[in-house]
Write an enzyme that holds these catalytic residues in place. Structure first.
Site, PDB file in Angstrom:
ATOM      1  N   LYS A  76       1.442  -1.329  -0.019  1.00  0.00           N
ATOM      2  CA  LYS A  76       0.128  -0.368   0.038  1.00  0.00           C
ATOM      3  C   LYS A  76       1.121   0.974  -0.227  1.00  0.00           C
ATOM      4  O   LYS A  76       0.959   1.714   1.050  1.00  0.00           O
ATOM      5  CB  LYS A  76      -0.957   0.284   1.196  1.00  0.00           C
ATOM      6  CG  LYS A  76      -2.101   0.892   0.796  1.00  0.00           C
ATOM      7  CD  LYS A  76      -1.921   2.364   0.646  1.00  0.00           C
ATOM      8  CE  LYS A  76      -1.603   3.123   1.760  1.00  0.00           C
ATOM      9  NZ  LYS A  76      -1.491   4.502   2.042  1.00  0.00           N
ATOM     10  N   GLY A 106       6.159   4.717   8.442  1.00  0.00           N
ATOM     11  CA  GLY A 106       5.683   6.032   9.071  1.00  0.00           C
ATOM     12  C   GLY A 106       5.375   6.669  10.200  1.00  0.00           C
ATOM     13  O   GLY A 106       6.578   6.275  11.398  1.00  0.00           O
ATOM     14  N   GLU A 130       8.669   1.468  11.388  1.00  0.00           N
ATOM     15  CA  GLU A 130      10.009   1.864  11.624  1.00  0.00           C
ATOM     16  C   GLU A 130       9.495   3.344  11.085  1.00  0.00           C
ATOM     17  O   GLU A 130       8.211   3.917  10.754  1.00  0.00           O
ATOM     18  CB  GLU A 130      10.481   2.155  10.187  1.00  0.00           C
ATOM     19  CG  GLU A 130      11.404   0.411  10.036  1.00  0.00           C
ATOM     20  CD  GLU A 130      12.838  -0.184  10.554  1.00  0.00           C
ATOM     21  OE1 GLU A 130      12.877   1.003  11.778  1.00  0.00           O
ATOM     22  OE2 GLU A 130      12.536  -1.001  11.182  1.00  0.00           O
ATOM     23  N   CYS A 187      13.477  10.015   8.258  1.00  0.00           N
ATOM     24  CA  CYS A 187      12.783  10.034   9.630  1.00  0.00           C
ATOM     25  C   CYS A 187      14.908  10.081  10.161  1.00  0.00           C
ATOM     26  O   CYS A 187      14.645  10.056  11.564  1.00  0.00           O
ATOM     27  CB  CYS A 187      12.569   8.382   9.742  1.00  0.00           C
ATOM     28  SG  CYS A 187      14.265   7.731   8.467  1.00  0.00           S
ATOM     29  N   GLU A 226       9.186  15.450  16.048  1.00  0.00           N
ATOM     30  CA  GLU A 226       9.348  15.346  14.581  1.00  0.00           C
ATOM     31  C   GLU A 226       9.042  16.683  14.546  1.00  0.00           C
ATOM     32  O   GLU A 226       7.860  16.795  13.610  1.00  0.00           O
ATOM     33  CB  GLU A 226       9.418  14.034  13.951  1.00  0.00           C
ATOM     34  CG  GLU A 226       9.408  14.159  13.261  1.00  0.00           C
ATOM     35  CD  GLU A 226       9.710  12.236  12.717  1.00  0.00           C
ATOM     36  OE1 GLU A 226       8.439  12.284  13.102  1.00  0.00           O
ATOM     37  OE2 GLU A 226      10.466  11.703  12.126  1.00  0.00           O
TER      38      GLU A 226
HETATM   39  P1  NAD Z   1       1.392   8.599   8.017  1.00  0.00           P
HETATM   40  O1  NAD Z   1       1.808   7.453   9.146  1.00  0.00           O
HETATM   41  O2  NAD Z   1       1.437   9.137   7.965  1.00  0.00           O
HETATM   42  O3  NAD Z   1       1.225   7.038   6.706  1.00  0.00           O
HETATM   43  C1  NAD Z   1       2.442   6.297   6.406  1.00  0.00           C
HETATM   44  C2  NAD Z   1       1.376   5.473   5.959  1.00  0.00           C
HETATM   45  O4  NAD Z   1       0.931   4.756   6.639  1.00  0.00           O
HETATM   46  C3  NAD Z   1       1.046   5.836   4.343  1.00  0.00           C
HETATM   47  O5  NAD Z   1       0.783   5.004   3.002  1.00  0.00           O
HETATM   48  C4  NAD Z   1      -0.477   5.878   4.968  1.00  0.00           C
HETATM   49  O6  NAD Z   1      -1.358   6.330   3.414  1.00  0.00           O
HETATM   50  C5  NAD Z   1      -1.175   4.775   5.879  1.00  0.00           C
HETATM   51  N1  NAD Z   1      -1.937   5.359   7.488  1.00  0.00           N
HETATM   52  C6  NAD Z   1      -2.905   6.202   7.270  1.00  0.00           C
HETATM   53  N2  NAD Z   1      -3.504   5.770   8.266  1.00  0.00           N
HETATM   54  C7  NAD Z   1      -2.920   4.447   8.361  1.00  0.00           C
HETATM   55  C8  NAD Z   1      -4.252   3.789   9.841  1.00  0.00           C
HETATM   56  N3  NAD Z   1      -5.405   4.024  10.272  1.00  0.00           N
HETATM   57  N4  NAD Z   1      -3.675   2.259   9.136  1.00  0.00           N
HETATM   58  C9  NAD Z   1      -3.036   1.787   7.684  1.00  0.00           C
HETATM   59  N5  NAD Z   1      -2.414   2.533   7.219  1.00  0.00           N
HETATM   60  C10 NAD Z   1      -2.217   3.667   7.522  1.00  0.00           C
HETATM   61  O7  NAD Z   1       3.355   9.257   7.758  1.00  0.00           O
HETATM   62  P2  NAD Z   1       3.781   9.794   6.383  1.00  0.00           P
HETATM   63  O8  NAD Z   1       3.324  11.204   6.792  1.00  0.00           O
HETATM   64  O9  NAD Z   1       3.213   9.304   5.320  1.00  0.00           O
HETATM   65  O10 NAD Z   1       5.006  10.065   6.826  1.00  0.00           O
HETATM   66  C11 NAD Z   1       5.522  10.237   7.236  1.00  0.00           C
HETATM   67  C12 NAD Z   1       6.551  10.129   9.013  1.00  0.00           C
HETATM   68  O11 NAD Z   1       6.954   8.448   8.573  1.00  0.00           O
HETATM   69  C13 NAD Z   1       7.426  10.373   9.721  1.00  0.00           C
HETATM   70  O12 NAD Z   1       7.240  10.535  11.650  1.00  0.00           O
HETATM   71  C14 NAD Z   1       8.985   9.838   9.481  1.00  0.00           C
HETATM   72  O13 NAD Z   1       9.852  10.077  10.947  1.00  0.00           O
HETATM   73  C15 NAD Z   1       7.820   8.517   8.824  1.00  0.00           C
HETATM   74  N6  NAD Z   1       9.373   8.013   8.562  1.00  0.00           N
HETATM   75  C16 NAD Z   1       9.606   6.489   9.141  1.00  0.00           C
HETATM   76  C17 NAD Z   1      11.171   5.990   8.704  1.00  0.00           C
HETATM   77  C18 NAD Z   1      11.963   4.924   9.485  1.00  0.00           C
HETATM   78  O14 NAD Z   1      12.605   3.925   8.612  1.00  0.00           O
HETATM   79  N7  NAD Z   1      12.227   4.618  11.142  1.00  0.00           N
HETATM   80  C19 NAD Z   1      11.043   6.393   7.167  1.00  0.00           C
HETATM   81  C20 NAD Z   1      10.475   7.264   6.679  1.00  0.00           C
HETATM   82  C21 NAD Z   1       9.144   7.961   7.239  1.00  0.00           C
END
Ligand code: NAD
Length: 512
Positions: free
Chosen positions: A195, A247, A270, A304, A403
């Site tokens: 997804k 995320g 992650e 991240c 963050e």
């Molecule tokens: P997000 O959590 O808003 O979304 C990430 C993904 O989750 C998207 O595909 C979204 O559609 C999906 N999603 C949203 N709600 C959901 C739910 N209830 N159930 C299942 N899926 C759901 O994050 P973002 O804004 O896309 O990315 C930014 C965040 O990601 C930051 O906090 C960043 O630090 C983190 N991040 C972490 C890493 C790592 O490896 N640790 C790498 C990249 C980004």
């Protein structure tokens, strides 16, 4: 529709990139894309100027997800389990080759949705190919175990694929994160449902489509587009055995809960970070300045593992801050530059919402710390913000604790090593940390004391295909990359075989 139409992949699907329920049958020339049942669509927008990329991005619902799960199960029980590890590996090696060969096109799809500069993307894609090749190499090297039969039972330990796994990915590096999840999953014999992020799904669709071209059987890698509602359907699905998520922390919590409440599927998370960098007076300052500038401006701070909190020893603080300020001012000249131009190094933020969010942090920061430089914005269109330095924020300031996921750097001065380490660890996050010093004893002391899953010494943001990556504390659960990730995609089964049936043998074994 813009110039991206000239690219073959999008032309083929005429803007209707729905479920890419991949994949070509081996040898077939016909691409298999499946239209979604959903009637719900969202728009993709280019962050450089808010122009429309595509207004038919499908938000897949239950029946679409169920179809993808059925397709993945069919492939898991069928062709994917019937070929040898070496054959799986060969397909994955071809996938990596195709990705490198088509790097320009893949980079373009990611750039038009996310604003990531194509020049950076084409450097990242060979790294992604390395990750795929690393796991392709494991396909014919997966082993089991055995234990002695001195107790009357010969034991065989098998490592088996889990079945259908899913990956839910973020917008800041979707193709890279796809490789971190799909490559170990497929190498260990699982099938996969992706997804991709709703703001930037195209590069993931394209990369997945290339796996079909590489000869993967239909249903091995399925892509279900959508938003959080689609992700939630996958996380809570009873026929999926694992969810790997990258995320934000709040979404990670929801996914872990959905996994527990459904079938207790395995979870890898992650999540976010607020990674500290400690700069001691004996450091190679030129090197530190270069890493720290890149550490918060690369991907416009939307990383991240960005080094967003810097602790610098008092005696060198002015020199360090001045040098980073100079570098940031140079980046200001890039505001508004076209991320689809290969010369551009600093792009816009992903969306208007992200620009508003980062701007709100900066406004609050002006009350809680002294602003050294940055915060300029493009006013007409595009989500550009110039990189910011705040000096000595108060310990409870939101810019210091939360963050931001934007180009905002907090710098604090310190007097002693203990003070620096204590402040670095005073965070709910524990994703990465960095230390700059020439003192080897200090390197060993400090890298051990830092509460983070990744510690760079005289080095900044970097990941390695063969070394594990994953956070401490609220930054995550489980590891990606390296052989450590393989364990998370396999079940371990013990088979035991009795070696004797005569009573005399068993009489001697009582209680042993
Ligand atoms: P997000 O959590 O808003 O979304 C990430 C993904 O989750 C998207 O595909 C979204 O559609 C999906 N999603 C949203 N709600 C959901 C739910 N209830 N159930 C299942 N899926 C759901 O994050 P973002 O804004 O896309 O990315 C930014 C965040 O990601 C930051 O906090 C960043 O630090 C983190 N991040 C972490 C890493 C790592 O490896 N640790 C790498 C990249 C980004």
């Amino acid at each position: 529709m813009g110039e991206y139409q000239e690219y073959q992949f999008l032309k083929d699907v005429e803007g209707k990139i729905l479920i890419d329920n991949l994949v070509r049958s081996p040898g077939s020339k016909v691409k298999k894309l499946v239209a979604a049942d959903t009637k719900s669509f969202s728009s993709l927008v280019n962050p450089k100027d808010d122009s429309l990329v595509n207004d038919r991005h499908a938000i897949c619902g239950q029946s679409d997800v169920d179809r993808a799960v059925a397709s993945a199960h069919k492939a898991f029980r069928g062709p994917w389990s019937q070929i040898s590890g070496a054959q799986r590996g060969a397909i994955m090696f071809r996938w990596a080759d195709l990705l490198e060969k088509n790097a320009g096109e893949a980079a373009y799809y990611e750039s038009i949705c996310s604003g990531r500069p194509v020049g950076q993307m084409v450097k990242e894609i060979p790294w992604i190919a390395r990750v795929i090749r690393y796991y392709a190499g494991w396909c014919d090297k997966l082993e089991g175990d055995s234990m002695n039969d001195d107790d009357g039972f010969y034991k065989i330990v098998r490592h088996e694929p889990l079945g259908v796994c899913t990956g839910i990915t973020p917008w800041n590096g979707p193709m890279m994160v796809l490789s971190l999840k799909a490559a170990p999953a497929l190498a260990t014999g699982n099938t996969f449902i992706l997804k991709p992020p709703e703001l930037s799904p195209l590069s993931s669709l394209f990369a997945s489509h290339l796996l079909g071209q590489a000869g993967a059987p239909e249903g091995v890698l399925n892509v279900v587009t959508g938003d959080g509602s689609t992700g939630a359907l996958l996380a809570g699905h009873m026929r999926i055995q694992k969810v790997s998520f990258t995320g934000s922390v709040p979404t990670g919590r929801k996914i872990a809960a959905a996994a527990n409440e459904s079938n207790m599927k395995r979870v890898t998370l992650e999540l976010g970070g607020k990674s500290p960098a400690l700069v001691f007076a004996d450091a190679d300052l030129t090197d530190a300045i270069s890493w720290l500038t890149r550490g918060i401006t690369q991907n416009t701070g939307q990383a991240c593992i960005a080094s967003s909190r810097v602790y610098v020893e008092e005696s060198i603080a002015d020199e360090l801050i001045q040098a980073i300020q100079t570098n940031f001012e140079a980046a200001n000249f890039n505001l508004g530059n076209d991320p689809q131009d290969h010369k551009t190094t600093y792009g816009p933020l992903i969306s208007k919402a992200q620009k508003q969010r980062v701007s709100a942090f900066i406004e609050q920061g002006k009350k809680d710390a002294s602003l050294v430089v940055g915060g300029a914005q493009t006013t007409e269109s595009g989500n550009y913000i110039s990189p910011v330095i705040f000096k000595n924020p108060s310990p409870d300031a939101t810019i210091y604790k939360e963050e931001i996921f934007g180009p905002v750097l907090c710098i604090q001065t310190f007097k002693t090593e203990d003070e620096a380490v204590t402040r670095a660890n005073d965070s709910v996050f524990g994703l990465a940390a960095y230390v700059f010093t020439r003192d080897v004893k200090r390197v060993l002391r400090v890298s051990k004391a830092l509460e983070a899953g990744l510690v760079g010494v005289n080095a900044g943001v970097a990941l390695f295909p063969n070394a594990p990556f994953g956070g401490y504390k609220t930054s995550g659960v489980g590891k990606e990359l390296g052989r450590y990730a393989l364990d998370d995609y396999q079940n371990t089964k013990t088979i035991f075989i009795g070696t004797h049936s005569d009573a005399a043998f068993w009489a001697n074994k009582k209680g042993v």
